[in-house]
Design an enzyme around this catalytic site. Structure first.
Site, mmCIF file in Angstrom:
data_model
loop_
_atom_site.group_PDB
_atom_site.id
_atom_site.type_symbol
_atom_site.label_atom_id
_atom_site.label_comp_id
_atom_site.label_asym_id
_atom_site.label_seq_id
_atom_site.Cartn_x
_atom_site.Cartn_y
_atom_site.Cartn_z
ATOM 1 N N LYS A 13 47.352 39.843 44.486
ATOM 2 C CA LYS A 13 46.066 38.897 46.004
ATOM 3 C C LYS A 13 45.424 38.513 44.762
ATOM 4 C CE LYS A 13 42.517 42.295 46.575
ATOM 5 N NZ LYS A 13 43.897 43.239 46.225
ATOM 6 N N ARG A 88 35.091 44.329 51.230
ATOM 7 C CA ARG A 88 35.916 45.685 50.890
ATOM 8 C C ARG A 88 35.750 47.024 51.420
ATOM 9 N NH1 ARG A 88 38.084 45.618 46.058
ATOM 10 N NH2 ARG A 88 40.298 46.698 45.164
ATOM 11 N N ARG A 136 52.610 47.411 36.216
ATOM 12 C CA ARG A 136 51.085 46.901 35.525
ATOM 13 C C ARG A 136 50.568 47.346 34.358
ATOM 14 N NH1 ARG A 136 46.966 45.085 40.088
ATOM 15 N NH2 ARG A 136 46.026 47.114 39.883
ATOM 16 N N ARG A 138 47.218 48.721 34.311
ATOM 17 C CA ARG A 138 45.631 48.895 34.162
ATOM 18 C C ARG A 138 45.307 50.472 33.702
ATOM 19 N NH1 ARG A 138 43.366 45.784 38.587
ATOM 20 N NH2 ARG A 138 42.450 47.595 39.203
ATOM 21 N N ARG A 149 43.521 55.082 45.210
ATOM 22 C CA ARG A 149 42.562 53.090 46.501
ATOM 23 C C ARG A 149 43.785 53.015 47.157
ATOM 24 N NH1 ARG A 149 44.261 51.342 40.942
ATOM 25 N NH2 ARG A 149 44.907 49.212 41.648
HETATM 26 P P1 ADP Z 1 43.131 46.939 43.143
HETATM 27 O O1 ADP Z 1 42.446 45.897 44.166
HETATM 28 O O2 ADP Z 1 43.680 46.622 42.493
HETATM 29 O O3 ADP Z 1 42.797 47.525 42.893
HETATM 30 P P2 ADP Z 1 40.398 45.176 42.065
HETATM 31 O O4 ADP Z 1 40.177 44.576 40.480
HETATM 32 O O5 ADP Z 1 39.806 44.257 43.089
HETATM 33 O O6 ADP Z 1 41.947 45.700 41.985
HETATM 34 O O7 ADP Z 1 39.525 46.269 41.563
HETATM 35 C C1 ADP Z 1 39.065 47.735 41.425
HETATM 36 C C2 ADP Z 1 38.479 48.452 41.098
HETATM 37 O O8 ADP Z 1 37.229 47.361 41.547
HETATM 38 C C3 ADP Z 1 38.587 49.145 42.704
HETATM 39 O O9 ADP Z 1 39.585 50.195 42.610
HETATM 40 C C4 ADP Z 1 37.182 49.558 43.002
HETATM 41 O O10 ADP Z 1 35.704 51.000 42.010
HETATM 42 C C5 ADP Z 1 36.174 48.258 42.243
HETATM 43 N N1 ADP Z 1 35.786 47.683 43.228
HETATM 44 C C6 ADP Z 1 36.343 46.521 43.274
HETATM 45 N N2 ADP Z 1 36.311 45.476 44.327
HETATM 46 C C7 ADP Z 1 34.904 46.069 44.945
HETATM 47 C C8 ADP Z 1 34.407 46.107 46.303
HETATM 48 N N3 ADP Z 1 33.619 44.704 47.380
HETATM 49 N N4 ADP Z 1 33.620 47.191 46.848
HETATM 50 C C9 ADP Z 1 33.679 48.214 46.037
HETATM 51 N N5 ADP Z 1 34.346 48.791 44.753
HETATM 52 C C10 ADP Z 1 34.901 47.796 43.912
#
Ligand code: ADP
Length: 194
Positions: A13, A88, A136, A138, A149
Site C-alpha cells: 500500500k 486501522r 524489506r 525495516r 503485525r
Molecule cells: P506496515 O503496514 O507495513 O506494518 P506502517 O508503516 O503502516 O507499516 O506502520 C508501522 C507501525 O506503525 C505499525 O506496526 C504500528 O505500530 C504503527 N502504526 C501506523 N499506523 C497506525 C495506526 N493507524 N494505528 C496504530 N498504529 C499505527
C-alpha cells in the site's frame, strides 16, 4: 480524491499510495512514516510510540487521532489525499468519519456516507507477505514482529473491510501481482467516474 489504503503489512500500500499520489498531485499521508519520523526526532510522541512499533503492536488510538487531525488540517490536504495506514481500528474509523465531515463542512452527519471517500483494500496471502517483509529489512521487519503485525491486522484492521463494504465505499484489488499491474488496476478502478 479522498482515498484510504488498507491491506496487511507488506501488501504494497505504501508503494502504490506514493506512486498514485505523485501522479494525481495529492499528498500521500502515511501514519507509519509520520510515526517513524517522530521516533527519529525523539519527540514525546515518538518516544511513546516506539515500543509499540518495535513489538508490532498498534500505537494507541488517541495518539493517532491527534496526528491525523493535525495533518488533515494542513492546507495541502484540502482538495484530496491518499491516507496510508489509517484508519486501522474501528474507533479510528469512527473518529475519522467525524473529522472528515467537519473538514468538509458537511456538519453533523457522522455516517460517513456523505463524504466522497473510497477505501482501497490490497489483498495478498500471508506467505507472500512474510517473504516480502523479510526481504524489506525495516527495523520492525523481523520474523516475530511480522507475525504479530499480521495477527493484529487480522484482528483489528480486517473488520474495517466489511465496514467500508457495507457503505459501498470499498474498492478491492488483488495485490499479489507485479507492481505495475497493481498500479494499472488501481488507476482504472479509481480514476474516471466510478
Ligand atoms: P506496515 O503496514 O507495513 O506494518 P506502517 O508503516 O503502516 O507499516 O506502520 C508501522 C507501525 O506503525 C505499525 O506496526 C504500528 O505500530 C504503527 N502504526 C501506523 N499506523 C497506525 C495506526 N493507524 N494505528 C496504530 N498504529 C499505527
Amino acid at each position: 480524491m479522498q482515498l484510504i489504503f488498507m491491506g496487511p503489512p507488506g501488501a504494497g500500500k505504501g508503494t502504490q499510495a506514493q506512486l498514485l499520489a505523485a501522479l494525481w498531485k495529492i499528498p500521500h499521508i502515511s501514519t507509519g512514516d509520520i510515526l517513524r519520523a517522530c521516533v527519529v526526532a525523539k519527540t514525546d510522541l515518538g518516544q511513546k510510540a516506539q515500543s509499540y512499533m518495535d513489538r508490532g503492536e498498534l500505537v494507541p488510538d488517541e495518539l493517532l487521532m491527534d496526528i491525523v487531525q493535525e495533518r488533515m488540517n494542513q492546507p495541502d490536504a484540502k482538495s484530496g489525499w491518499i491516507l496510508d495506514g489509517f484508519p486501522r481500528t474501528v474507533p479510528q474509523a469512527a473518529f475519522f468519519d467525524r473529522l472528515l465531515c467537519d473538514v468538509d463542512g458537511a456538519g453533523g452527519s457522522n455516517s460517513g456516507k456523505d463524504c466522497d471517500l473510497r477505501a482501497v483494500n490490497l489483498d495478498v496471502p500471508d506467505n507472500v507477505l512474510v517473504t516480502r517483509l523479510l526481504s524489506r529489512g525495516r527495523q520492525d521487519d523481523n520474523e516475530q514482529t511480522i507475525r504479530r503485525r499480521l495477527q493484529v491486522y487480522r484482528e483489528q484492521t480486517e473488520p474495517l473491510i466489511e465496514f467500508y463494504r457495507n457503505r459501498e465505499q470499498l474498492v478491492a484489488v488483488d495485490g499479489d501481482r507485479e507492481m505495475q499491474e497493481v498500479t494499472a488496476e488501481l488507476q482504472k478502478a479509481l480514476s474516471g467516474d466510478s
